[in-house]
Motif scaffolding. Structure first.
Motif, mmCIF file in Angstrom:
data_model
loop_
_atom_site.group_PDB
_atom_site.id
_atom_site.type_symbol
_atom_site.label_atom_id
_atom_site.label_comp_id
_atom_site.label_asym_id
_atom_site.label_seq_id
_atom_site.Cartn_x
_atom_site.Cartn_y
_atom_site.Cartn_z
ATOM 1 N N GLY A 1 -3.807 1.098 13.478
ATOM 2 C CA GLY A 1 -2.849 2.173 13.150
ATOM 3 C C GLY A 1 -3.400 3.723 13.042
ATOM 4 N N HIS A 2 -2.662 4.534 12.789
ATOM 5 C CA HIS A 2 -3.255 5.821 12.272
ATOM 6 C C HIS A 2 -3.548 5.731 10.867
ATOM 7 N N LEU A 3 -4.487 6.668 10.701
ATOM 8 C CA LEU A 3 -5.139 6.603 9.442
ATOM 9 C C LEU A 3 -4.470 7.816 8.572
ATOM 10 N N VAL A 4 -3.293 7.590 8.013
ATOM 11 C CA VAL A 4 -2.578 8.680 7.618
ATOM 12 C C VAL A 4 -1.918 7.997 6.340
ATOM 13 N N GLN A 5 -1.320 8.889 5.417
ATOM 14 C CA GLN A 5 -0.303 8.620 4.191
ATOM 15 C C GLN A 5 1.043 8.545 4.543
ATOM 16 N N GLU A 6 1.695 9.606 5.259
ATOM 17 C CA GLU A 6 2.919 9.606 5.646
ATOM 18 C C GLU A 6 3.186 8.253 6.702
ATOM 19 N N GLN A 7 4.167 7.611 6.221
ATOM 20 C CA GLN A 7 4.623 6.465 6.832
ATOM 21 C C GLN A 7 3.617 5.220 6.796
ATOM 22 N N LYS A 8 2.394 5.413 7.130
ATOM 23 C CA LYS A 8 1.572 4.119 7.271
ATOM 24 C C LYS A 8 0.728 3.834 5.702
ATOM 25 N N ARG A 9 0.835 4.728 4.907
ATOM 26 C CA ARG A 9 0.463 4.631 3.742
ATOM 27 C C ARG A 9 -1.040 4.148 3.538
ATOM 28 N N PHE A 10 -1.854 4.690 4.501
ATOM 29 C CA PHE A 10 -3.198 3.864 4.644
ATOM 30 C C PHE A 10 -4.099 3.910 3.362
ATOM 31 N N PRO A 11 -3.788 4.846 2.317
ATOM 32 C CA PRO A 11 -4.700 4.787 1.216
ATOM 33 C C PRO A 11 -4.403 3.503 0.557
#
Length: 219
Positions: A28-38
């Motif tokens: 997936g996308h490496l982002v905080q919003e929605q995906k919470r990648f951190p």
């Protein structure tokens, strides 16, 4: 109103239990919003620290790429958790088939197509989801049967991931059940049959067949 779930192809090959390592994929996308990648990355790091068997693969790109590289280097995990970047469809499918689990910690998902793509390959999904949560995760990730639901917190999520990595019997059961669930409800043939039935029902409602109810991500 006709609700038609997404359809995916069921690959002939499937993921298998590896005796020496347990590979976890994030796609997936490496982002905080929605995906919470951190949260995803910190959970992978915590799981790797708990078990030498676990390794991670991150498929995708995004604004947190540089942060992720720094975070992995600082944790000494750059070799065990690899950032693969955006991949071709064929390469992404190969990575899934070489994995045992898919990690998804999103705050919300319309449907989470990556979940059913992974399950179709026999990969066990581990997804953050709470009762009443938004999206279609609850439709396909049946706790302890087709996958695991995780708390949206690093250490308890990592503990459940490690538990699955040490339990081949449970993994095999979830892998089989998840693949069967997708084949029966989200396979491409079922998807096409349901779409064909929509105009047929408009012409003659008497021939309409009942369709499976869908969530927010259904077309």
């Amino acid at each position: 109103l006709h609700l038609v779930p997404y359809g995916v192809s069921i690959p002939q090959e499937r993921a298998w239990w590896h005796p020496d390592r347990f590979r976890v994929v994030y796609s997936g996308h490496l982002v905080q919003e929605q995906k919470r990648f951190p949260l995803v990355l910190h959970t992978l790091i915590a799981a790797c620290r708990r078990s030498d068997r676990i390794e991670g693969r991150v498929l995708g790109a995004g604004p947190l790429q540089e942060w992720a590289e720094h975070c992995l280097a600082e944790a000494g995990m750059a070799k065990r958790i690899r950032l693969l970047g955006p991949l071709s469809l064929k390469r992404a499918e190969a990575e899934l088939l070489d994995a045992q689990a898919l990690l998804l910690m999103s705050a919300y998902e319309g449907f989470g197509v990556v979940l059913i793509e992974a399950m179709a390959a026999g990969v066990v999904p581990l997804a953050a989801w709470q009762p009443g949560g938004v999206g279609g995760v609850g439709e396909v990730v049946q706790p302890g049967r087709s996958g695991l639901r995780l708390p949206a917190a690093v250490e308890p999520a990592a503990e459940r991931l490690v538990g699955l990595a040490c339990d081949p019997e449970r993994w095999h059961g979830c892998s089989r059940a998840g693949r069967e669930l997708v084949a029966q409800n989200y396979g491409m043939e079922t998807f096409l049959d349901r779409w064909v039935a929509v105009p047929e029902a408009a012409v003659d409602p008497a021939i309409a067949q009942p369709h499976a109810a869908g969530g927010p991500g259904h077309g």
